[in-house]
Scaffold this active site. Sequence first.
Site, PDB file in Angstrom:
ATOM      1  N   ASP A 185      17.604   5.924  33.737  1.00  0.00           N
ATOM      2  CA  ASP A 185      17.467   5.110  34.945  1.00  0.00           C
ATOM      3  C   ASP A 185      18.499   5.610  35.951  1.00  0.00           C
ATOM      4  O   ASP A 185      19.490   4.932  36.243  1.00  0.00           O
ATOM      5  CB  ASP A 185      17.690   3.637  34.598  1.00  0.00           C
ATOM      6  CG  ASP A 185      16.680   3.128  33.590  1.00  0.00           C
ATOM      7  OD1 ASP A 185      15.649   2.601  34.000  1.00  0.00           O
ATOM      8  OD2 ASP A 185      16.906   3.299  32.367  1.00  0.00           O
ATOM      9  N   HIS A 232      19.194   3.657  23.527  1.00  0.00           N
ATOM     10  CA  HIS A 232      20.176   2.569  23.452  1.00  0.00           C
ATOM     11  C   HIS A 232      21.297   2.936  22.474  1.00  0.00           C
ATOM     12  O   HIS A 232      22.476   2.714  22.742  1.00  0.00           O
ATOM     13  CB  HIS A 232      19.513   1.276  22.963  1.00  0.00           C
ATOM     14  CG  HIS A 232      18.446   0.744  23.871  1.00  0.00           C
ATOM     15  ND1 HIS A 232      17.115   0.740  23.524  1.00  0.00           N
ATOM     16  CD2 HIS A 232      18.503   0.208  25.112  1.00  0.00           C
ATOM     17  CE1 HIS A 232      16.405   0.204  24.509  1.00  0.00           C
ATOM     18  NE2 HIS A 232      17.217  -0.122  25.488  1.00  0.00           N
ATOM     19  N   GLN A 259      19.331   3.426  38.939  1.00  0.00           N
ATOM     20  CA  GLN A 259      20.087   2.244  38.502  1.00  0.00           C
ATOM     21  C   GLN A 259      21.552   2.604  38.275  1.00  0.00           C
ATOM     22  O   GLN A 259      22.459   1.899  38.730  1.00  0.00           O
ATOM     23  CB  GLN A 259      19.460   1.698  37.220  1.00  0.00           C
ATOM     24  CG  GLN A 259      20.292   0.664  36.497  1.00  0.00           C
ATOM     25  CD  GLN A 259      19.571   0.110  35.289  1.00  0.00           C
ATOM     26  OE1 GLN A 259      18.666  -0.703  35.446  1.00  0.00           O
ATOM     27  NE2 GLN A 259      19.933   0.524  34.091  1.00  0.00           N
ATOM     28  N   SER A 314      11.525   1.595  25.892  1.00  0.00           N
ATOM     29  CA  SER A 314      10.941   0.461  25.161  1.00  0.00           C
ATOM     30  C   SER A 314       9.467   0.322  25.518  1.00  0.00           C
ATOM     31  O   SER A 314       8.657  -0.120  24.708  1.00  0.00           O
ATOM     32  CB  SER A 314      11.679  -0.830  25.519  1.00  0.00           C
ATOM     33  OG  SER A 314      13.058  -0.680  25.300  1.00  0.00           O
ATOM     34  N   GLN A 369      14.657  -9.159  37.825  1.00  0.00           N
ATOM     35  CA  GLN A 369      14.364  -7.766  38.177  1.00  0.00           C
ATOM     36  C   GLN A 369      12.882  -7.417  38.020  1.00  0.00           C
ATOM     37  O   GLN A 369      12.498  -6.269  38.182  1.00  0.00           O
ATOM     38  CB  GLN A 369      15.250  -6.802  37.398  1.00  0.00           C
ATOM     39  CG  GLN A 369      14.978  -6.735  35.912  1.00  0.00           C
ATOM     40  CD  GLN A 369      16.061  -5.957  35.181  1.00  0.00           C
ATOM     41  OE1 GLN A 369      17.208  -6.378  35.110  1.00  0.00           O
ATOM     42  NE2 GLN A 369      15.701  -4.796  34.652  1.00  0.00           N
ATOM     43  N   VAL A 409      17.838  10.494  26.346  1.00  0.00           N
ATOM     44  CA  VAL A 409      17.424  10.847  24.985  1.00  0.00           C
ATOM     45  C   VAL A 409      15.895  10.912  24.977  1.00  0.00           C
ATOM     46  O   VAL A 409      15.226  10.006  25.481  1.00  0.00           O
ATOM     47  CB  VAL A 409      17.929   9.809  23.958  1.00  0.00           C
ATOM     48  CG1 VAL A 409      17.468  10.160  22.555  1.00  0.00           C
ATOM     49  CG2 VAL A 409      19.449   9.714  24.018  1.00  0.00           C
TER      50      VAL A 409
HETATM   51  P1  AMP Z   1      16.813  -1.068  28.947  1.00  0.00           P
HETATM   52  O1  AMP Z   1      16.924  -1.839  27.688  1.00  0.00           O
HETATM   53  O2  AMP Z   1      15.551  -0.283  29.082  1.00  0.00           O
HETATM   54  O3  AMP Z   1      17.155  -1.882  30.173  1.00  0.00           O
HETATM   55  O4  AMP Z   1      17.946   0.055  28.880  1.00  0.00           O
HETATM   56  C1  AMP Z   1      19.286  -0.256  28.605  1.00  0.00           C
HETATM   57  C2  AMP Z   1      20.118   0.950  28.885  1.00  0.00           C
HETATM   58  O5  AMP Z   1      19.669   2.031  28.076  1.00  0.00           O
HETATM   59  C3  AMP Z   1      20.019   1.425  30.344  1.00  0.00           C
HETATM   60  O6  AMP Z   1      21.296   1.834  30.797  1.00  0.00           O
HETATM   61  C4  AMP Z   1      19.073   2.589  30.243  1.00  0.00           C
HETATM   62  O7  AMP Z   1      19.258   3.561  31.257  1.00  0.00           O
HETATM   63  C5  AMP Z   1      19.426   3.157  28.888  1.00  0.00           C
HETATM   64  N1  AMP Z   1      18.313   3.959  28.366  1.00  0.00           N
HETATM   65  C6  AMP Z   1      17.013   3.595  28.268  1.00  0.00           C
HETATM   66  N2  AMP Z   1      16.262   4.608  27.795  1.00  0.00           N
HETATM   67  C7  AMP Z   1      17.106   5.650  27.619  1.00  0.00           C
HETATM   68  C8  AMP Z   1      16.950   7.005  27.164  1.00  0.00           C
HETATM   69  N3  AMP Z   1      15.776   7.481  26.805  1.00  0.00           N
HETATM   70  N4  AMP Z   1      18.049   7.783  27.108  1.00  0.00           N
HETATM   71  C9  AMP Z   1      19.258   7.312  27.488  1.00  0.00           C
HETATM   72  N5  AMP Z   1      19.484   6.050  27.911  1.00  0.00           N
HETATM   73  C10 AMP Z   1      18.427   5.234  27.981  1.00  0.00           C
END
Ligand code: AMP
Length: 281
Positions: free
Chosen positions: A150, A37, A153, A186, A61, A176
């Site tokens: 994702d 994030h 997505q 998460s 979702q 990352v």
């Molecule tokens: P989320 O809170 O899991 O819905 O993720 C929010 C955003 O953070 C989305 O665009 C995810 O693709 C991105 N995201 C989640 N994990 C990672 C990661 N390990 N590396 C890069 N972006 C991430």
Amino acid sequence: MEIIKKSTRMKSICRSISKKGKTIGFVPTMGAFHEGHLSLIRKSKQLSDITIVSIYVNPAQFAKGEDFDKYPSNITGDADYAVKERVDYLFTPNSSDIYPSGYKTYVNVEELSSLLCGVSRPDHFRGVCTVVLKLLNIINPNFAFFGMKDAQQALIIKRMACDLALDVEIVVEPIVREEDGLAMSSRNSFLNKIERTAALSLFQGLTEARSMIEKGENRSEVIIRGITKCIDKHPQNKIDYICIVEPETLLPLEKIKNKALIALAVFVGKTRLIDNILIER
Ligand code: AMP
């Protein structure tokens, strides 16, 4: 940093920012921040005058029986991170604001939403697109930031933005990973010690695939067998899918020629994790 709960207030703040000629970068999230994030927030800080981050765990979702009710939440921790990263506004709407009584409108990106994760989560991307479009309409940002973690997505959101002529640039940032290679998520907080070890096999399988391809293997079937072997070594793992697809259409590739996305989803215990790598030859 200001925390905003009401979408009407968020909208009027964004209007006045835009009127002043400042650019807005928007990072939609479901909270429980990690470095993935933060990488999106940092990119937004680089590209935009004002950075707005949303935290909203979107019920639309999640299917029945999925982890909506226990999705990790840490609003105070997230707010501390956001302050440190110099986020300008943290938008934390609640469901009565996003889906008020009488709500009936959903957005679906055809075909792309029913492949890969869409097979076992048929309404997932309809929920994602609906909430992302709603948030984009409230904030009207110049840039919106998504993670390659994702990959499906990100592709679907780009398609939606193009198809619906949205006035926003979709920026996609790399995955990352933890030091040992596990993609940050998460949901990693759900894993116990044994599951954490088993989860690493997702990255190990993808790394094995990359090395097979570098050595000249191009048959998807053989590469998928190699990844499967690696992941199946751990009894905690149950593969949902492993696919090698064309990155723009998500259609399966029998052989890898130039570009390919290797994407997978695996239940590690009860936790469903996803990961992917992009192959460019
Ligand atoms: P989320 O809170 O899991 O819905 O993720 C929010 C955003 O953070 C989305 O665009 C995810 O693709 C991105 N995201 C989640 N994990 C990672 C990661 N390990 N590396 C890069 N972006 C991430």
